[in-house]
Write a protein that holds these residues in place. Sequence first.
Motif, PDB file in Angstrom:
ATOM      1  N   ILE A 193       0.688  -1.745  -0.120  1.00 18.77           N
ATOM      2  CA  ILE A 193       0.185   0.271  -0.001  1.00 18.77           C
ATOM      3  C   ILE A 193       0.758   1.632  -0.371  1.00 18.77           C
ATOM      4  CG2 ILE A 193      -2.142  -1.048   1.284  1.00 18.77           C
ATOM      5  CD1 ILE A 193      -1.065   0.077   3.586  1.00 18.77           C
ATOM      6  N   THR A 194       2.222   0.427   0.621  1.00 16.82           N
ATOM      7  CA  THR A 194       3.752   2.361  -0.129  1.00 16.82           C
ATOM      8  C   THR A 194       4.052   2.166  -1.259  1.00 16.82           C
ATOM      9  OG1 THR A 194       4.459   1.011   1.661  1.00 16.82           O
ATOM     10  CG2 THR A 194       2.959   3.238   2.011  1.00 16.82           C
ATOM     11  N   GLY A 195       3.549   1.135  -2.572  1.00 13.33           N
ATOM     12  CA  GLY A 195       4.609   0.975  -3.836  1.00 13.33           C
ATOM     13  C   GLY A 195       4.471   1.797  -3.855  1.00 13.33           C
ATOM     14  N   PRO A 196       4.698   1.437  -5.533  1.00 12.06           N
ATOM     15  CA  PRO A 196       3.997   1.516  -6.254  1.00 12.06           C
ATOM     16  C   PRO A 196       2.938   1.558  -7.282  1.00 12.06           C
ATOM     17  CG  PRO A 196       6.069   0.417  -7.455  1.00 12.06           C
ATOM     18  CD  PRO A 196       5.559   0.393  -5.014  1.00 12.06           C
ATOM     19  N   ASN A 197       2.419   0.668  -7.223  1.00  9.38           N
ATOM     20  CA  ASN A 197       0.906   0.128  -7.055  1.00  9.38           C
ATOM     21  C   ASN A 197       0.216   0.589  -5.852  1.00  9.38           C
ATOM     22  OD1 ASN A 197      -0.981  -0.414  -8.283  1.00  9.38           O
ATOM     23  ND2 ASN A 197      -1.242  -2.454  -7.903  1.00  9.38           N
ATOM     24  N   ALA A 198       0.351   1.292  -4.822  1.00  6.23           N
ATOM     25  CA  ALA A 198      -0.136   1.731  -3.951  1.00  6.23           C
ATOM     26  C   ALA A 198      -2.080   1.752  -3.984  1.00  6.23           C
ATOM     27  CB  ALA A 198      -0.351   2.861  -3.362  1.00  6.23           C
ATOM     28  N   GLY A 199      -2.348   2.172  -5.199  1.00  3.01           N
ATOM     29  CA  GLY A 199      -3.780   2.292  -5.533  1.00  3.01           C
ATOM     30  C   GLY A 199      -4.561   0.701  -5.533  1.00  3.01           C
ATOM     31  N   GLY A 200      -3.779   0.189  -6.252  1.00  3.75           N
ATOM     32  CA  GLY A 200      -4.567  -0.879  -6.922  1.00  3.75           C
ATOM     33  C   GLY A 200      -4.515  -1.777  -5.223  1.00  3.75           C
ATOM     34  N   GLU A 201      -3.453  -1.615  -4.661  1.00  3.30           N
ATOM     35  CA  GLU A 201      -3.557  -2.653  -3.802  1.00  3.30           C
ATOM     36  C   GLU A 201      -4.508  -1.960  -2.322  1.00  3.30           C
ATOM     37  OE1 GLU A 201      -1.272  -5.222  -3.776  1.00  3.30           O
ATOM     38  OE2 GLU A 201       0.490  -5.266  -4.671  1.00  3.30           O
ATOM     39  N   ILE A 202      -4.915  -1.038  -2.198  1.00  8.67           N
ATOM     40  CA  ILE A 202      -5.420  -0.486  -1.982  1.00  8.67           C
ATOM     41  C   ILE A 202      -6.937  -0.709  -2.043  1.00  8.67           C
ATOM     42  CG2 ILE A 202      -6.742   1.682  -0.500  1.00  8.67           C
ATOM     43  CD1 ILE A 202      -4.015   3.024  -1.048  1.00  8.67           C
ATOM     44  N   ALA A 203      -7.507  -0.733  -3.565  1.00  5.36           N
ATOM     45  CA  ALA A 203      -8.526  -1.489  -3.847  1.00  5.36           C
ATOM     46  C   ALA A 203      -8.786  -3.000  -3.913  1.00  5.36           C
ATOM     47  CB  ALA A 203      -8.277  -1.183  -5.663  1.00  5.36           C
ATOM     48  N   HIS A 204      -7.415  -3.504  -3.524  1.00 10.34           N
ATOM     49  CA  HIS A 204      -7.788  -4.818  -3.861  1.00 10.34           C
ATOM     50  C   HIS A 204      -8.000  -5.130  -2.511  1.00 10.34           C
ATOM     51  CE1 HIS A 204      -4.569  -5.778  -6.738  1.00 10.34           C
ATOM     52  NE2 HIS A 204      -5.489  -5.254  -6.900  1.00 10.34           N
ATOM     53  N   LEU A 205      -7.457  -4.935  -1.418  1.00  9.64           N
ATOM     54  CA  LEU A 205      -8.348  -4.849   0.434  1.00  9.64           C
ATOM     55  C   LEU A 205      -9.287  -4.207   0.362  1.00  9.64           C
ATOM     56  CD1 LEU A 205      -4.871  -2.973   1.985  1.00  9.64           C
ATOM     57  CD2 LEU A 205      -6.014  -5.574   1.744  1.00  9.64           C
ATOM     58  N   GLY A 206      -9.878  -3.469  -0.378  1.00 12.24           N
ATOM     59  CA  GLY A 206     -11.388  -2.676  -0.225  1.00 12.24           C
ATOM     60  C   GLY A 206     -12.706  -4.247  -0.526  1.00 12.24           C
ATOM     61  N   GLY A 207     -11.718  -4.778  -1.380  1.00 13.98           N
ATOM     62  CA  GLY A 207     -12.688  -6.054  -2.522  1.00 13.98           C
ATOM     63  C   GLY A 207     -12.722  -7.264  -1.564  1.00 13.98           C
ATOM     64  N   ALA A 208     -11.711  -7.469  -1.220  1.00 13.62           N
ATOM     65  CA  ALA A 208     -11.344  -8.841   0.374  1.00 13.62           C
ATOM     66  C   ALA A 208     -12.169  -8.291   0.929  1.00 13.62           C
ATOM     67  CB  ALA A 208      -9.882  -9.140  -0.052  1.00 13.62           C
ATOM     68  N   LEU A 209     -12.302  -6.824   1.479  1.00  8.56           N
ATOM     69  CA  LEU A 209     -13.057  -7.293   2.458  1.00  8.56           C
ATOM     70  C   LEU A 209     -14.616  -6.991   2.547  1.00  8.56           C
ATOM     71  CD1 LEU A 209     -12.982  -5.944   5.536  1.00  8.56           C
ATOM     72  CD2 LEU A 209     -13.424  -3.981   5.175  1.00  8.56           C
ATOM     73  N   PHE A 210     -15.154  -6.719   1.915  1.00  6.89           N
ATOM     74  CA  PHE A 210     -16.645  -6.404   1.075  1.00  6.89           C
ATOM     75  C   PHE A 210     -16.383  -8.167   1.376  1.00  6.89           C
ATOM     76  CE2 PHE A 210     -19.744  -7.707  -1.774  1.00  6.89           C
ATOM     77  CZ  PHE A 210     -20.550  -7.037  -0.968  1.00  6.89           C
ATOM     78  N   GLY A 211     -15.656  -9.093   0.342  1.00 10.64           N
ATOM     79  CA  GLY A 211     -15.794 -10.276   0.111  1.00 10.64           C
ATOM     80  C   GLY A 211     -16.460 -11.508   1.653  1.00 10.64           C
ATOM     81  N   PHE A 212     -15.666 -11.079   2.483  1.00  9.54           N
ATOM     82  CA  PHE A 212     -15.372 -11.720   3.628  1.00  9.54           C
ATOM     83  C   PHE A 212     -16.466 -11.230   4.225  1.00  9.54           C
ATOM     84  CE2 PHE A 212     -14.146 -11.171   8.494  1.00  9.54           C
ATOM     85  CZ  PHE A 212     -14.379 -12.365   9.238  1.00  9.54           C
ATOM     86  N   THR A 213     -16.939  -9.859   4.903  1.00 12.48           N
ATOM     87  CA  THR A 213     -18.237  -9.474   5.367  1.00 12.48           C
ATOM     88  C   THR A 213     -19.525  -9.704   4.419  1.00 12.48           C
ATOM     89  OG1 THR A 213     -16.871  -7.484   5.939  1.00 12.48           O
ATOM     90  CG2 THR A 213     -19.022  -7.097   6.604  1.00 12.48           C
ATOM     91  N   TYR A 214     -19.624  -9.949   3.340  1.00 14.51           N
ATOM     92  CA  TYR A 214     -20.658 -10.174   3.229  1.00 14.51           C
ATOM     93  C   TYR A 214     -21.168 -11.949   3.819  1.00 14.51           C
ATOM     94  CZ  TYR A 214     -23.896 -11.909  -0.268  1.00 14.51           C
ATOM     95  OH  TYR A 214     -24.844 -12.918  -1.120  1.00 14.51           O
TER      96      TYR A 214
END
Length: 287
Positions: A193-214
């Motif tokens: 999340i602090t690397g060159p693809n920070a935005g992509g990695e943050i979005a990945h975490l958001g998707g994973a969080l939703f899948g788990f919570t759902y």
Amino acid sequence: MNIFWQNIYYKTFKSSSKLYLLIAINVVVFLATNVPGIIAGLFIRGDFITSFFYEYLALPSYLPKLLTRFWTPLTYMFMHAGILHILFNMLWLFWMGQIFEEFLGNKRVVGLYLLGGLSGAFLFIVSYNIFPAFTESGALLTSRAIGASASVMAVIAAAATIVPDYTVMLFGIIPIKLKWIAIFYVAMGFWGITGPNAGGEIAHLGGALFGFTYVKQLQKGNDWIASISGLFKRKSKLKVVSTNRDRNSNDTPRQEDVDRILDKISKTGYENLSKQEKEILFRASKK
């Protein structure tokens, strides 16, 4: 060749699984946004055609720009940066989506894909607008997100939450449980999340969080996808009354029974279900 295209048409539009439709949409969008630029590049220097698509279909982190591109939280999840990007996303979507549909039916995967992508978009936008690492570096003004990765991570996390001990053969030779695959990708996302693809990695975490919570909410009897889908369905004024109560109780499993079985799967695995429990889960997936 005619049979080949007929098979593609059938799987995309006639198959009970919606995975083929999602994959087809991603492929069509990828070709439509990249092929014209490749052809134009043979005659004109520069990639202005591809840049045009990215400008209006990718998700910007800068709020004033997002207000003029309000459709991008939806379109970004069907955009991809290259062949390998779309290839691996679609492979993981197909593999994990099949497992998800096996246990929860084929009526939820589209909603999971869309809501997982929107969750990833939300976390991406919020993070870039509140954390100094992005607001003070200038990244906020120029960063954009593209790809189905957040949606795919939602499917991976959901499948791993349903059956964490389900074993798949990685590369066809290495047995590994779903929970370790999900944990690995979440850990890699957090690490980046602090690397060159920070935005992509943050979005990945958001998707994973939703899948788990759902799935956790589904196990408690709260089906967010069904609730949202119900808002867009027209309610019939006609009421059909069934006089055969025994048939209704046999054809439609009770939600508490389904929740109990899903909870048992998460604790002991699908293989430990009885034949009757598997039958109840199968009938529930057809609702």
